[in-house]
Design an enzyme around this catalytic site. Structure first.
Site, mmCIF file in Angstrom:
data_model
loop_
_atom_site.group_PDB
_atom_site.id
_atom_site.type_symbol
_atom_site.label_atom_id
_atom_site.label_comp_id
_atom_site.label_asym_id
_atom_site.label_seq_id
_atom_site.Cartn_x
_atom_site.Cartn_y
_atom_site.Cartn_z
ATOM 1 N N ASP A 224 0.831 -1.200 0.000
ATOM 2 C CA ASP A 224 0.000 0.000 0.000
ATOM 3 C C ASP A 224 0.869 1.255 0.000
ATOM 4 O OD1 ASP A 224 -2.730 1.246 0.482
ATOM 5 O OD2 ASP A 224 -1.604 2.046 2.186
ATOM 6 N N GLU B 154 14.199 -15.486 -1.454
ATOM 7 C CA GLU B 154 14.619 -16.606 -0.614
ATOM 8 C C GLU B 154 13.605 -17.753 -0.642
ATOM 9 O OE1 GLU B 154 14.961 -15.105 3.314
ATOM 10 O OE2 GLU B 154 16.637 -13.736 2.855
#
Length: 542
Positions: A211, A252
């Site tokens: 956001d 990752e």
């Protein structure tokens, strides 16, 4: 989606936005919840979408519909529990649907433990360094530190009261006073949000929607906003270091986890900076959303978008509506079909029949363009903007505008699922509490039940279009080529045998040579394409 098998899912996905409070109510309290979403996953599966983006569902006082977050690692009891969300993620995955959660990093709720500690501890509290506490101007410190204007309009600083009752420092909030801004120069803030990302990725979430992604970093010297100087809090270069660290975390994890930014940026090159290969994967294309229903304007928007994305290798996104903007059935039925927050959005004559015809054509246009497409809940039902009575309005934009802008509640009215009268299956049968916003009785023809199986319905159009999009090798991510076409007509090819044509003129136009017609947004007149109509054609020789 038809993206190549070795290409990440987010490059060509159809992503459906769920606004939890208004999607489906499972417990009968008039507010949408996780149980309601789980009960309607079959609708989303039948629609054919690739992923769901959930607007905030965290514990919150709801000063700004959940974008004032008190705890980023839990679920507000009005929506359900974290265990229910984990079950929802698993059930969606079982249907082949990925999940995206909304993270709000620019600010939190004033009820967040950090901010409460900052207030309770007074001027010397270390927690104040996590926010923007500053002394006021003037001899008594009773003037705001700056005259910055907030993102909802209005003032951006609120003065605190010290524990001993004396007037204290001021704190910054680019949105409401209940949403204090974080200080992203502080390492604890950065570490906190990196941990929040891992928390949700560990629960199987496939993406993070960010956001207000361009607002996090502020100029600490607090300069005023002047036309000939860099903006003090929008799109500062330091924000990119944050997203590079977030990208490392996403990388990752297995399974192409995606970071998707809400980036309101008129400068397309500055917009593209967020999409460099070591930053965000994608960002919302508000240029297209706000564009007029006009062939020249839309072609310029499409070309400009693709041109900005090309150097950084990022996919474009195409958005027609969301939880912040006037629904496009309504926008396209007005004389001025553009969108901006600066415009008054009620009391304007709207031809909903025309808006619906154009919205059907816009669906085929957006779903045929290169990249990912977002569908806002209810868009597939052809819902229009509702004039919410003033006494029901909850959006802070309404009071902060001096009661001029009606706010965003009109696009957040609960969905109609079935039946001939409100609550239209939004809540369980016999629920004593009505939906939190009133649904118009005229929606009885727009329920999911009424449209299911109707070959002429908006729902059927979306289902057919998404099914074809999945099957067509040229759709989703990939190149496109403009074709010669009459004035006020857009025509482009995707792949070897697919063409999309949209007629924006006020007269029928001849279809190009084709082998068959895959789908049209409205009835065709022989080999003529009527005004405000789109068609998907199969070309080539057999």
């Amino acid at each position: 989606m038809s993206t190549a098998d070795n290409s990440p899912w987010w490059r060509g996905a159809v992503i459906y936005q769920v606004y939890p409070r208004s999607f489906a109510d499972g417990n009968g309290d008039g507010i949408g919840d996780i149980a309601g979403i789980r009960s309607r996953l079959n609708h989303l599966s039948a629609l054919g979408i690739d992923a769901i983006w959930f607007s905030p569902w965290y514990p919150s006082p709801m000063a700004d519909a959940g974008y004032d977050v008190a705890d980023y690692r839990d679920i507000d009891p009005m929506f359900g529990t974290l265990a229910e969300v984990e079950a929802l993620i698993a059930e969606a995955h079982g249907l082949g649907i990925r999940t995206i959660v909304d993270v709000v990093p620019n600010h939190c709720s004033d009820q967040h433990p950090w901010f409460q500690a900052a207030l309770a501890g007074g001027p010397g509290a270390p927690e104040r360094e996590l926010f923007w506490f500053r002394p006021g101007r003037g001899p008594n410190g009773d003037q705001r530190p700056t005259d910055w204007v907030g993102e909802f309009g209005g003032e951006t600083w609120t003065r605190t009261t010290n524990p001993d009752g004396t007037p204290g420092d001021w704190y910054l909030h680019l949105f409401t006073a209940e949403q204090p801004d974080f200080n992203w120069e502080h390492p604890l803030v950065r570490a906190e949000f990196e941990d929040v990302l891992r928390f949700w990725f560990d629960r199987g979430v496939d993406g993070i929607r960010i956001d207000s992604a361009g607002l996090l970093v502020k100029d600490g010297t607090l300069p005023e906003t002047l036309p000939d100087r860099p903006h003090p809090f929008r799109d500062l270069d330091g924000v990119h270091d944050i997203y590079r660290s977030w990208r490392r975390i996403a990388d990752e994890y297995p399974g192409d986890r995606a970071l998707i930014g809400e980036v309101w940026m008129p400068d397309r090159q500055r917009f593209a900076n967020y999409l460099r290969p070591d930053e965000l994967h994608a960002a919302f294309n508000f240029d297209f959303l706000g564009c007029a229903w006009d062939a020249t304007a839309l072609r310029e928007s499409i070309d400009g978008t693709l041109h900005a994305h090309e150097p950084v290798g990022a996919p474009a996104t195409w958005v027609l509506s969301n939880h912040d903007v006037t629904r496009h059935v309504t926008r396209y039925g007005r004389e001025d079909t553009t969108f901006s927050f600066a415009k008054k959005r009620e009391g304007i004559f709207t031809d909903l029949e025309l808006g619906t015809v154009r919205a059907r054509a816009a669906a085929l246009l957006s779903l045929a363009l290169p990249g990912a497409t977002y569908v806002y809940q209810g868009e597939e039902l052809g819902l229009w903007e509702v004039d919410v009575p003033p006494e029901q309005r909850t959006d802070p934009m309404w009071p902060r505008s001096g009661y001029i802008d009606p706010g965003r509640d009109g696009c957040r009215v609960p969905l109609p699922w079935s039946g001939d009268a409100p609550p239209f299956g939004f809540s369980p049968d016999g629920a004593a509490t009505p939906p939190w916003l009133s649904q118009p009785a005229e929606w009885k023809g727009r329920t999911a039940q009424a449209q299911t199986g109707d070959p002429s319905s908006m729902l059927t159009l979306y289902q057919q279009a998404i099914r074809i999009r999945r099957a067509e090798a040229g759709l989703g991510d990939g190149p496109m080529n403009w074709l010669e076409a009459p004035a006020e007509v857009l025509a482009f090819a995707r792949g070897e045998e697919f063409v999309c044509v949209v007629n924006f003129s006020d007269a029928p136009v001849s279809l190009p040579t084709h082998r068959s017609r895959l789908l049209a947004s409205g009835p065709l007149d022989g080999d003529l394409l009527p005004p405000d109509t789109a068609v998907w054609l199969r070309t080539g020789t057999a």
